[in-house]
Scaffold this active site. Sequence first.
Site, PDB file in Angstrom:
ATOM      1  N   GLU A  34      10.962 -37.932  13.747  1.00  0.00           N
ATOM      2  CA  GLU A  34      10.318 -37.008  12.813  1.00  0.00           C
ATOM      3  C   GLU A  34      11.071 -36.918  11.490  1.00  0.00           C
ATOM      4  O   GLU A  34      10.469 -36.776  10.430  1.00  0.00           O
ATOM      5  CB  GLU A  34      10.163 -35.621  13.445  1.00  0.00           C
ATOM      6  CG  GLU A  34       8.914 -35.476  14.308  1.00  0.00           C
ATOM      7  CD  GLU A  34       7.640 -35.978  13.605  1.00  0.00           C
ATOM      8  OE1 GLU A  34       7.396 -35.585  12.452  1.00  0.00           O
ATOM      9  OE2 GLU A  34       6.905 -36.790  14.217  1.00  0.00           O
ATOM     10  N   VAL A  35      12.407 -36.971  11.563  1.00  0.00           N
ATOM     11  CA  VAL A  35      13.189 -36.890  10.324  1.00  0.00           C
ATOM     12  C   VAL A  35      12.873 -38.107   9.458  1.00  0.00           C
ATOM     13  O   VAL A  35      12.642 -37.998   8.245  1.00  0.00           O
ATOM     14  CB  VAL A  35      14.700 -36.835  10.641  1.00  0.00           C
ATOM     15  CG1 VAL A  35      15.489 -36.783   9.343  1.00  0.00           C
ATOM     16  CG2 VAL A  35      15.015 -35.622  11.504  1.00  0.00           C
ATOM     17  N   PRO A  55      12.350 -49.354  16.975  1.00  0.00           N
ATOM     18  CA  PRO A  55      11.660 -49.852  18.167  1.00  0.00           C
ATOM     19  C   PRO A  55      10.375 -49.069  18.423  1.00  0.00           C
ATOM     20  O   PRO A  55       9.365 -49.629  18.818  1.00  0.00           O
ATOM     21  CB  PRO A  55      12.668 -49.625  19.285  1.00  0.00           C
ATOM     22  CG  PRO A  55      13.996 -49.524  18.609  1.00  0.00           C
ATOM     23  CD  PRO A  55      13.745 -48.973  17.249  1.00  0.00           C
ATOM     24  N   ASP A 262      -2.249   3.288 -15.640  1.00  0.00           N
ATOM     25  CA  ASP A 262      -2.821   4.490 -15.034  1.00  0.00           C
ATOM     26  C   ASP A 262      -1.751   5.338 -14.366  1.00  0.00           C
ATOM     27  O   ASP A 262      -0.657   4.887 -14.104  1.00  0.00           O
ATOM     28  CB  ASP A 262      -3.770   4.076 -13.904  1.00  0.00           C
ATOM     29  CG  ASP A 262      -5.084   3.575 -14.430  1.00  0.00           C
ATOM     30  OD1 ASP A 262      -5.312   3.718 -15.630  1.00  0.00           O
ATOM     31  OD2 ASP A 262      -5.862   3.046 -13.624  1.00  0.00           O
ATOM     32  N   LYS A 284      -5.716   9.325 -15.741  1.00  0.00           N
ATOM     33  CA  LYS A 284      -6.733   9.063 -14.736  1.00  0.00           C
ATOM     34  C   LYS A 284      -6.526   9.897 -13.479  1.00  0.00           C
ATOM     35  O   LYS A 284      -6.882   9.479 -12.404  1.00  0.00           O
ATOM     36  CB  LYS A 284      -6.762   7.590 -14.301  1.00  0.00           C
ATOM     37  CG  LYS A 284      -7.651   6.689 -15.141  1.00  0.00           C
ATOM     38  CD  LYS A 284      -9.105   6.919 -14.799  1.00  0.00           C
ATOM     39  CE  LYS A 284     -10.000   5.978 -15.575  1.00  0.00           C
ATOM     40  NZ  LYS A 284     -10.099   4.680 -14.981  1.00  0.00           N
ATOM     41  N   ASP A 317      -6.359  -2.540  -6.415  1.00  0.00           N
ATOM     42  CA  ASP A 317      -7.111  -3.686  -6.927  1.00  0.00           C
ATOM     43  C   ASP A 317      -8.026  -3.200  -8.056  1.00  0.00           C
ATOM     44  O   ASP A 317      -8.660  -2.157  -7.924  1.00  0.00           O
ATOM     45  CB  ASP A 317      -7.965  -4.275  -5.793  1.00  0.00           C
ATOM     46  CG  ASP A 317      -8.730  -5.502  -6.261  1.00  0.00           C
ATOM     47  OD1 ASP A 317      -8.264  -6.610  -5.973  1.00  0.00           O
ATOM     48  OD2 ASP A 317      -9.789  -5.338  -6.912  1.00  0.00           O
ATOM     49  N   ILE A 320     -11.727  -2.408  -7.084  1.00  0.00           N
ATOM     50  CA  ILE A 320     -12.094  -1.487  -6.002  1.00  0.00           C
ATOM     51  C   ILE A 320     -11.861  -0.064  -6.498  1.00  0.00           C
ATOM     52  O   ILE A 320     -10.717   0.375  -6.665  1.00  0.00           O
ATOM     53  CB  ILE A 320     -11.309  -1.791  -4.709  1.00  0.00           C
ATOM     54  CG1 ILE A 320     -11.713  -3.187  -4.221  1.00  0.00           C
ATOM     55  CG2 ILE A 320     -11.582  -0.725  -3.639  1.00  0.00           C
ATOM     56  CD1 ILE A 320     -11.125  -3.609  -2.921  1.00  0.00           C
ATOM     57  N   THR A 345      -5.305  -3.557  -2.335  1.00  0.00           N
ATOM     58  CA  THR A 345      -5.971  -2.269  -2.492  1.00  0.00           C
ATOM     59  C   THR A 345      -5.370  -1.237  -1.528  1.00  0.00           C
ATOM     60  O   THR A 345      -4.756  -1.596  -0.519  1.00  0.00           O
ATOM     61  CB  THR A 345      -7.487  -2.432  -2.264  1.00  0.00           C
ATOM     62  OG1 THR A 345      -8.127  -1.205  -2.618  1.00  0.00           O
ATOM     63  CG2 THR A 345      -7.824  -2.760  -0.820  1.00  0.00           C
ATOM     64  N   MET A 396     -10.095   8.671  -2.660  1.00  0.00           N
ATOM     65  CA  MET A 396     -10.300   9.931  -3.399  1.00  0.00           C
ATOM     66  C   MET A 396     -11.001  10.962  -2.522  1.00  0.00           C
ATOM     67  O   MET A 396     -11.862  11.706  -2.998  1.00  0.00           O
ATOM     68  CB  MET A 396     -11.144   9.665  -4.676  1.00  0.00           C
ATOM     69  CG  MET A 396     -10.541   8.647  -5.589  1.00  0.00           C
ATOM     70  SD  MET A 396     -11.696   8.033  -6.845  1.00  0.00           S
ATOM     71  CE  MET A 396     -12.710   6.893  -5.944  1.00  0.00           C
ATOM     72  N   GLY A 425       0.908   6.041   0.227  1.00  0.00           N
ATOM     73  CA  GLY A 425       1.045   4.877   1.105  1.00  0.00           C
ATOM     74  C   GLY A 425       1.872   3.755   0.502  1.00  0.00           C
ATOM     75  O   GLY A 425       1.823   3.519  -0.701  1.00  0.00           O
TER      76      GLY A 425
HETATM   77  N1  SAH Z   1      -8.202   0.690  -7.400  1.00  0.00           N
HETATM   78  C1  SAH Z   1      -7.474   1.467  -6.450  1.00  0.00           C
HETATM   79  C2  SAH Z   1      -8.206   2.709  -6.058  1.00  0.00           C
HETATM   80  C3  SAH Z   1      -8.341   3.708  -7.161  1.00  0.00           C
HETATM   81  S1  SAH Z   1      -9.155   5.174  -6.633  1.00  0.00           S
HETATM   82  C4  SAH Z   1      -7.195   0.618  -5.204  1.00  0.00           C
HETATM   83  O1  SAH Z   1      -7.739  -0.492  -5.074  1.00  0.00           O
HETATM   84  O2  SAH Z   1      -6.412   1.048  -4.371  1.00  0.00           O
HETATM   85  C5  SAH Z   1      -7.795   6.228  -6.319  1.00  0.00           C
HETATM   86  C6  SAH Z   1      -7.670   6.505  -4.847  1.00  0.00           C
HETATM   87  O3  SAH Z   1      -7.060   5.414  -4.195  1.00  0.00           O
HETATM   88  C7  SAH Z   1      -6.789   7.666  -4.517  1.00  0.00           C
HETATM   89  O4  SAH Z   1      -7.478   8.883  -4.637  1.00  0.00           O
HETATM   90  C8  SAH Z   1      -6.436   7.392  -3.084  1.00  0.00           C
HETATM   91  O5  SAH Z   1      -7.478   7.728  -2.233  1.00  0.00           O
HETATM   92  C9  SAH Z   1      -6.323   5.893  -3.091  1.00  0.00           C
HETATM   93  N2  SAH Z   1      -4.927   5.456  -3.258  1.00  0.00           N
HETATM   94  C10 SAH Z   1      -4.431   4.676  -4.217  1.00  0.00           C
HETATM   95  N3  SAH Z   1      -3.127   4.441  -4.004  1.00  0.00           N
HETATM   96  C11 SAH Z   1      -2.792   5.091  -2.891  1.00  0.00           C
HETATM   97  C12 SAH Z   1      -1.595   5.233  -2.146  1.00  0.00           C
HETATM   98  N4  SAH Z   1      -0.454   4.656  -2.530  1.00  0.00           N
HETATM   99  N5  SAH Z   1      -1.612   5.969  -1.027  1.00  0.00           N
HETATM  100  C13 SAH Z   1      -2.753   6.562  -0.622  1.00  0.00           C
HETATM  101  N6  SAH Z   1      -3.909   6.461  -1.268  1.00  0.00           N
HETATM  102  C14 SAH Z   1      -3.927   5.743  -2.391  1.00  0.00           C
END
Ligand code: SAH
Length: 485
Positions: A34-35, A55, A262, A284, A317, A320, A345, A396, A425
């Site tokens: 393999e090497v 061989p 933001d 925001k 993202d 989203i 996201t 949200m 999170g």
């Molecule tokens: N574009 C972002 C969402 C924006 S809307 C994405 O894709 O994640 C904002 C919402 O995203 C917040 O109210 C919450 O519900 C969620 N959110 C974003 N970051 C978060 C985090 N670190 N922990 C928990 N919820 C989070």
Amino acid sequence: MNCEELSHDGWRMEFLPTFFDVRFRACLVVGGGEVAARKAELLMRAGAAVTVVAPELSRSLAQYRDTGKLSHRARVFRPGDIEGCTLVIAATDDEAVNREVSELCRERAIPVNVVDAPELCSFIVPSIVDRSPVIVAVSSGGASPVLARILRTKLETMLPASYGRLATLAESFRERVKRRFSDVAQRRRFWEDVLQGPVAEMMLAGQERAAKVAVEVALQQDTPSSLSVGEVYLVGAGPGDPDLLTFRALRLMQQADVVVYDRLVAPEILDFAHRGAKRIYVGKARSDHSLPQDEINRLLVRLAREGKRVLRLKGGDPFIFGRGGEEVDVLAAEGVPFQIVPGVTAASGCAAYAGIPLTHRDYAHSCVFVPGHLKDGGDLDWHALAQPHQTIVVYMGLHNLETICRRLIDEGLSATTPAALVQDGTTQSQQVLIGDLANLPAKAEDVAMRPPSLLIIGDVVRLHERFAWFEPAGVAEGAGLRAAG
Ligand code: SAH
């Protein structure tokens, strides 16, 4: 400088780094394991005419032989094998054979490499980062191949996969640029602008046609500076942990002139921006819109028109629940060049860091993302949401938590359906609150959950107990919200 100084450490090199043209040249690999196969592959990639003497052949080598990619001498090595070779690599597990190959080659001044035996080599094979036609080679001079490989990995992450395209672009314009700018300094300036400015970004983002047009236009202008047209990078910054940024996000952050960000973008992430970059906060928060959306849109257009590279940084993202679509709409209508970089996201980030798989064959087959930021609590199709084997992720949703839970129960979900709130999170202050549709709202109030919080509803939440792995530094041991709730 005298000879002694020349041999000082740090000045002297163990090996001379070079790139060797082996196209159509006879190259020999001694050994069939393999090497040996990896070495043969490397030689083939460089266009060599490879012969393997051994061989027997490993499976992959046999495949190359059967498809005519290399030739095979099915026997042990003989001194005559090196005849006419441009380069020889020995990779047998027989030390005596390796030594013999090395000695014979050295006598004939044929470059020879013996795998894992630096003392028998007249050349060594570096670790490489292949962005052909750009190649970065790393060597520790045989002292520590692992160290060289670690360094190579670092370089891999720094160089976009499509980096080689820049060289191809440069090559295709090389002659014309030479004719256009006879002055060497001017030419260099032109290439510097092309290879690290917006044109480079277009190439790396796969917008090859636009990049070529930009170079064409620049070639017709009087000064090279016309390359600095502005553009907007719409970039997802992920949910908080800076490690979750994409390589591309990081690279763009380091070259942007202005960062428009933001509230959700973590300060640690903002720190990655270029020191000299101007930072513009556009807010925001739910109740504190520092800048209305159409003003943000206008700001982006204006900055780009001033020739700036504008990084529009969004939490998670951009597509989203990020209103990225609205911003792109305006940029497209105004003819401002842009590119979009996805981010992790909140649903993915929070789920992973809370140990809650969003789908799982035993619990949920589908997953929906919905906004909980509703007018009169009436915007969502509650009936469609309240389905078995479906995970619901509510962005949200904290403000309307009670309404959301009640409506789902009204539509038939069991009051004991597990539900989790993940606050901050993926960050060091992440908190996870576990409950069910009936009791989560009261629990959330008890422990004063605050935004940003993500709501996850469904049977998958049960897995948190077993799958939780992330221990944020900001939460004292034993003080988790599960205990508090
Ligand atoms: N574009 C972002 C969402 C924006 S809307 C994405 O894709 O994640 C904002 C919402 O995203 C917040 O109210 C919450 O519900 C969620 N959110 C974003 N970051 C978060 C985090 N670190 N922990 C928990 N919820 C989070």
